[in-house]
Design a protein around this motif. Structure first.
Motif, PDB file in Angstrom:
ATOM      1  N   ALA A  16      -5.462  -1.567 120.162  1.00 18.98           N
ATOM      2  CA  ALA A  16      -4.538  -0.484 119.858  1.00 18.98           C
ATOM      3  C   ALA A  16      -3.112  -1.014 119.767  1.00 18.98           C
ATOM      4  CB  ALA A  16      -4.634   0.602 120.931  1.00 18.98           C
ATOM      5  N   GLU A  17      -2.801  -1.979 120.639  1.00 14.67           N
ATOM      6  CA  GLU A  17      -1.451  -2.512 120.674  1.00 14.67           C
ATOM      7  C   GLU A  17      -1.156  -3.450 119.514  1.00 14.67           C
ATOM      8  OE1 GLU A  17       0.276  -4.672 124.268  1.00 14.67           O
ATOM      9  OE2 GLU A  17      -1.211  -3.280 125.072  1.00 14.67           O
ATOM     10  N   THR A  18      -2.191  -4.145 119.064  1.00 19.63           N
ATOM     11  CA  THR A  18      -1.943  -5.298 118.210  1.00 19.63           C
ATOM     12  C   THR A  18      -2.365  -5.108 116.763  1.00 19.63           C
ATOM     13  OG1 THR A  18      -2.672  -6.491 120.159  1.00 19.63           O
ATOM     14  CG2 THR A  18      -2.172  -7.798 118.223  1.00 19.63           C
ATOM     15  N   ALA A  19      -3.526  -4.482 116.574  1.00 12.55           N
ATOM     16  CA  ALA A  19      -4.168  -4.578 115.260  1.00 12.55           C
ATOM     17  C   ALA A  19      -3.588  -3.589 114.262  1.00 12.55           C
ATOM     18  CB  ALA A  19      -5.665  -4.355 115.413  1.00 12.55           C
ATOM     19  N   ASP A  20      -3.692  -3.957 112.973  1.00 10.27           N
ATOM     20  CA  ASP A  20      -3.370  -3.014 111.912  1.00 10.27           C
ATOM     21  C   ASP A  20      -4.619  -2.222 111.557  1.00 10.27           C
ATOM     22  OD1 ASP A  20      -0.721  -4.037 111.583  1.00 10.27           O
ATOM     23  OD2 ASP A  20      -1.624  -5.796 110.648  1.00 10.27           O
ATOM     24  N   ARG A  21      -5.720  -2.971 111.411  1.00  9.44           N
ATOM     25  CA  ARG A  21      -6.991  -2.312 111.137  1.00  9.44           C
ATOM     26  C   ARG A  21      -7.985  -2.769 112.177  1.00  9.44           C
ATOM     27  NH1 ARG A  21      -9.874  -3.145 106.258  1.00  9.44           N
ATOM     28  NH2 ARG A  21      -9.050  -5.271 106.324  1.00  9.44           N
ATOM     29  N   VAL A  22      -9.064  -2.030 112.310  1.00 11.04           N
ATOM     30  CA  VAL A  22     -10.059  -2.416 113.289  1.00 11.04           C
ATOM     31  C   VAL A  22     -11.466  -2.244 112.714  1.00 11.04           C
ATOM     32  CG1 VAL A  22      -9.931  -0.138 114.370  1.00 11.04           C
ATOM     33  CG2 VAL A  22     -10.943  -2.035 115.644  1.00 11.04           C
ATOM     34  N   ALA A  23     -12.327  -3.207 113.021  1.00 10.09           N
ATOM     35  CA  ALA A  23     -13.733  -3.110 112.652  1.00 10.09           C
ATOM     36  C   ALA A  23     -14.539  -2.953 113.930  1.00 10.09           C
ATOM     37  CB  ALA A  23     -14.177  -4.353 111.894  1.00 10.09           C
ATOM     38  N   VAL A  24     -15.358  -1.914 113.985  1.00 11.82           N
ATOM     39  CA  VAL A  24     -16.200  -1.699 115.152  1.00 11.82           C
ATOM     40  C   VAL A  24     -17.582  -2.239 114.827  1.00 11.82           C
ATOM     41  CG1 VAL A  24     -17.183   0.019 116.706  1.00 11.82           C
ATOM     42  CG2 VAL A  24     -14.912   0.384 115.718  1.00 11.82           C
ATOM     43  N   MET A  25     -18.037  -3.187 115.634  1.00  9.00           N
ATOM     44  CA  MET A  25     -19.347  -3.774 115.349  1.00  9.00           C
ATOM     45  C   MET A  25     -20.404  -3.260 116.314  1.00  9.00           C
ATOM     46  SD  MET A  25     -18.706  -7.683 114.115  1.00  9.00           S
ATOM     47  CE  MET A  25     -20.424  -7.891 113.672  1.00  9.00           C
ATOM     48  N   TYR A  26     -21.599  -3.101 115.791  1.00 12.39           N
ATOM     49  CA  TYR A  26     -22.718  -2.670 116.617  1.00 12.39           C
ATOM     50  C   TYR A  26     -23.976  -3.371 116.136  1.00 12.39           C
ATOM     51  CZ  TYR A  26     -26.000   0.270 119.122  1.00 12.39           C
ATOM     52  OH  TYR A  26     -26.991   0.702 119.946  1.00 12.39           O
ATOM     53  N   ALA A  27     -24.636  -4.070 117.021  1.00 13.05           N
ATOM     54  CA  ALA A  27     -25.902  -4.747 116.710  1.00 13.05           C
ATOM     55  C   ALA A  27     -25.824  -5.567 115.427  1.00 13.05           C
ATOM     56  CB  ALA A  27     -27.046  -3.731 116.631  1.00 13.05           C
ATOM     57  N   GLY A  28     -24.741  -6.328 115.289  1.00 15.21           N
ATOM     58  CA  GLY A  28     -24.639  -7.237 114.162  1.00 15.21           C
ATOM     59  C   GLY A  28     -24.184  -6.596 112.868  1.00 15.21           C
ATOM     60  N   ARG A  29     -23.791  -5.334 112.943  1.00 17.84           N
ATOM     61  CA  ARG A  29     -23.335  -4.662 111.729  1.00 17.84           C
ATOM     62  C   ARG A  29     -21.992  -4.005 111.995  1.00 17.84           C
ATOM     63  NH1 ARG A  29     -29.098  -1.557 110.847  1.00 17.84           N
ATOM     64  NH2 ARG A  29     -30.356  -3.460 110.955  1.00 17.84           N
ATOM     65  N   ILE A  30     -21.272  -3.734 110.926  1.00 16.41           N
ATOM     66  CA  ILE A  30     -20.023  -3.003 111.103  1.00 16.41           C
ATOM     67  C   ILE A  30     -20.360  -1.511 111.082  1.00 16.41           C
ATOM     68  CG2 ILE A  30     -17.810  -2.409 110.067  1.00 16.41           C
ATOM     69  CD1 ILE A  30     -17.534  -5.273 109.158  1.00 16.41           C
ATOM     70  N   ALA A  31     -20.019  -0.835 112.174  1.00 18.83           N
ATOM     71  CA  ALA A  31     -20.298   0.596 112.242  1.00 18.83           C
ATOM     72  C   ALA A  31     -19.181   1.378 111.562  1.00 18.83           C
ATOM     73  CB  ALA A  31     -20.444   1.048 113.694  1.00 18.83           C
ATOM     74  N   GLU A  32     -17.962   0.902 111.797  1.00 23.12           N
ATOM     75  CA  GLU A  32     -16.835   1.629 111.222  1.00 23.12           C
ATOM     76  C   GLU A  32     -15.677   0.668 111.061  1.00 23.12           C
ATOM     77  OE1 GLU A  32     -15.959   5.245 113.227  1.00 23.12           O
ATOM     78  OE2 GLU A  32     -14.323   5.779 111.869  1.00 23.12           O
ATOM     79  N   ILE A  33     -14.927   0.851 109.973  1.00 19.21           N
ATOM     80  CA  ILE A  33     -13.747   0.017 109.785  1.00 19.21           C
ATOM     81  C   ILE A  33     -12.645   0.866 109.180  1.00 19.21           C
ATOM     82  CG2 ILE A  33     -14.628  -0.843 107.548  1.00 19.21           C
ATOM     83  CD1 ILE A  33     -13.200  -3.513 108.196  1.00 19.21           C
TER      84      ILE A  33
END
Lengths: 351, 327
Positions: free
Chosen positions: A220-237
């Motif tokens: 939250a402090e650092t990133a511009d965008r974030v990718a949420v990974m779950y079980a080897g896949r991107i769940a949300e970006i």
């Protein structure tokens, strides 16, 4: 948007084992723009560190890239010969690892470790390399850098060592830094300093960061965008504030609900029941479906049959059938990704 | 540095006193020396006189002090078997053992370390697997058996190398060396292989496992991530860290080589201290046994002391003392 610095396309990482091949990272795609900070979050084993290691070409055997491509400034780097890739490491992609206490060789002075990195990549004299090393140490905020350069790692505190590690990662002025849990091993008070420093330096040098962590606060402090990974896949970006405040994927929603907030007066934190599936037992369809509270909101049990690609959802992209256009769910399995981010047609996973 | 030096020196002295005590006890445990020295028909007055002349009527601790005092001056008494001063015997035999041990130790280090590094770096190559399999022989076969096999092959069947003795030696002051004659060098080959093989395979395996361990560490991963060349990573960063623990073991092994020379010297009838010792045991020649024990103890302690000092030079963490920033 300018041309991306780093493009990861349909990356698959596999581990051949005696009992069959494990797919640890399964068909993920993302970009990092010049100067951008992309956070990658996920539970242990979600594949985030592996993705970082694959980008810098340091996957440990037997792990291997089984598919997809990685491009740096439009040049494919995932299939470079060893010697070519070595020149990319440090020079074009820097890395910071989790534990500053163990990232430095205990038998060499920090100065030697910095100058050898500079001399490996840049065509400079010994004196010049030394001068640069001192400058780097000053830049990362090490007091009396001129004197400290002849000290050994054990003579620095944890926070100071991570500063040295950062200076090492920046030594040959790379354009991208893979920071794998850079603050996890540090005291909370020092974490903030290090994150601020990293961010400041990268802004000054125009360096992009791929920040791998499981700490949403750091993201939250650092990133511009974030990718949420779950079980080897991107769940949300998506953009970091959107993912935090308006998460679209049920997993992200659960994840955000599970983060305690000092100001809030909640009785209980929400929790996601169950655990992330083991790599040997990833369910068909959406990997999250056994734990998902909304699996029944999608008709035809599609979540259990068919793997969702990234779909536009709110201001982010989420790999969830809830965000499929109703017409698609009713008529066919065709979906539409946004702007080519999701490779939707290719997402059927062999069960 | 000085504090470290003094501390280790004191430890060494304590160990030497303990060794000296054990050596001294030999005289008392192996029976009454007086009855060994006198004919069975001696009277008890004769016994008392001999006892007195040897200082054996004095209290035990005084005897020990006297023993240590004599030992410090290199005086271990007279060999019961050969009737000559023990120190003189040892000095005569020492060069043979030291030369043999030196060659064996060099062999162990100069072959063991590179092979260990190679097998760690090329873990999956068939050459590595071959080396490791062969090294099992070195670890598991007792050295007398290896010695006998070597004699059988190279001395009996092929007739290339001598099966016993030192060959011709050259005298340099008190030191007799086999390095300067062809037959002396030839005579060294089989015994030094026999003596060094176990240590060599041990060092090989130790270096290999240490190196594999080091190659897994974060700082090696980080060194790779910085784009350093393979040579810099393997021989600059990894090897130096590998050698720190190897140093200790190698030092102890060197002591071990000198001590275990007994077996090799017996097999090859090598005129060294080990052979002297074995012969002394057969004749219950206590002064020689005690002196040998003290000397071997002293060599072990000295090597250990040197290794500790080397450690201090190699590993900056030991030099930390007061300058560090803590963990």
């Amino acid at each position: 948007m300018t041309t991306p610095l780093l493009q990861v396309k349909n990356l698959r990482i596999e581990f051949p084992t005696r009992r069959g091949t494990l797919t640890a990272v399964d068909d993920i795609s993302f970009d990092i723009a010049p100067g951008e900070v992309l956070g990658v979050v996920g539970e242990s084993g979600a594949g985030k560190s592996l993705t970082g290691a694959a980008v810098i070409g340091l996957l440990e055997p037997p792990g291997r890239i089984a598919g997809g491509e990685i491009l740096l400034n439009g040049r494919r780097i995932d299939n470079l010969p060893f010697e070519e890739m070595r020149k990319v490491r440090g020079r074009e992609i820097g890395a910071i690892f989790q534990d500053p206490l163990t990232s430095l060789n205990p038998l060499y002075t920090v100065g030697r470790q910095i100058t050898e990195t500079i001399e490996t990549h840049l065509n400079v004299s010994k004196a010049e390399a030394r001068e640069r090393a001192v400058k780097l140490l000053m830049e990362v905020g090490i007091p009396a850098a001129e004197k400290r350069i002849v000290h050994y790692p054990h003579q620095f505190s944890g926070g100071m060592r991570q500063r040295v590690v950062i200076s090492l990662a920046l030594a040959a002025q790379p354009k991208l830094i893979i920071a794998d849990e850079p603050t996890t091993a540090l005291d909370v008070s020092i974490q903030a300093q290090i994150i601020t420093l990293l961010k400041k330096l990268c802004r000054e040098h125009g360096t992009s960061i791929m920040l791998v962590t499981h700490d949403m606060g750091v993201i939250a402090e650092t990133a511009d965008r974030v990718a949420v990974m779950y079980a080897g896949r991107i769940a949300e970006i998506g953009p970091v504030s959107e993912v935090i405040h308006h998460p679209q994927h049920p997993y992200t929603i659960g994840l955000m609900g599970a983060i305690p907030n000092v100001g809030d007066e909640v009785e209980r934190l929400t929790q996601i029941d169950g655990a992330m599936p083991r790599l040997t037992a990833i369910p068909p369809g959406c990997a999250f479906n056994p734990r998902c509270t909304r699996v029944n909101d999608v008709p035809d049990g599609r979540c259990r049959r068919e793997r969702p690609g990234l779909l536009p959802a709110g201001k982010t992209d989420a790999a969830c059938w809830l965000h499929a256009r109703p017409i698609n769910t009713a008529t066919s399995s065709q979906g539409e990704g946004r702007g080519g981010v999701a490779s939707f047609e290719n997402t059927k996973v062999p069960a | 540095m000085l504090a470290f030096f003094i501390q280790r020196l004191l430890q060494a002295v304590v160990v030497m006193i303990a060794v000296g005590f054990i050596a001294f006890s030999l005289f008392n445990f192996v029976g009454d020396p007086v009855s060994l020295m006198l004919p069975p028909e001696a009277t008890s007055a004769d016994r008392d006189e001999v006892r007195k002349s040897l200082g054996l009527d004095q209290p035990f601790y005084l005897q020990f002090v006297k023993f240590v005092g004599n030992a410090l001056q290199g005086n271990f008494g007279i060999s019961l078997r050969l009737g000559r001063p023990v120190s003189q015997l040892l000095i005569e035999r020492l060069p043979a053992t030291l030369e043999l041990s030196l060659i064996a130790a060099s062999l162990a280090l100069l072959v063991g370390i590179p092979m260990g590094v190679y097998t760690a770096l090329k873990r999956d190559s068939w050459i590595s697997k071959f080396i490791l399999t062969i090294s099992l022989v070195g670890v598991s076969l007792p050295s007398f058996l290896i010695g006998i096999f070597l004699i059988l092959i190279f001395a009996v069947w092929l007739g290339w190398l001598p099966s016993f003795g030192r060959g011709d030696t050259v005298r340099l002051g008190v030191w007799t060396t086999g390095f300067l004659t062809f037959s002396g060098l030839k005579a060294l080959i089989l015994p030094s292989i026999t003596l060094g093989l176990f240590q060599m395979t041990l060092i090989l395996r130790l270096v290999r496992s240490e190196m594999l361990e080091v190659l897994r560490t974060d700082y090696i991963k980080f060194a790779r991530a910085r784009g350093l060349t393979n040579n810099a990573v393997h021989f600059g960063h990894a090897l130096k860290n590998t050698l720190v623990p190897v140093l200790t073991i190698a030092g102890l092994q060197l002591g071990g080589i000198i001590a275990f020379a007994i077996i090799t010297e017996t097999v090859f009838q090598w005129p060294g201290m080990g052979l002297l010792f074995i012969q002394a045991v057969q004749f219950a020649d206590i002064p020689v046994m005690a002196a040998y024990l003290c000397l071997i103890g002293f060599i072990f302690v000295s090597i250990n002391f040197v290794v500790d000092m080397l450690y201090y030079v190699v590993d900056p963490r030991l030099r930390a003392e007061r300058s560090g920033g803590g963990h």
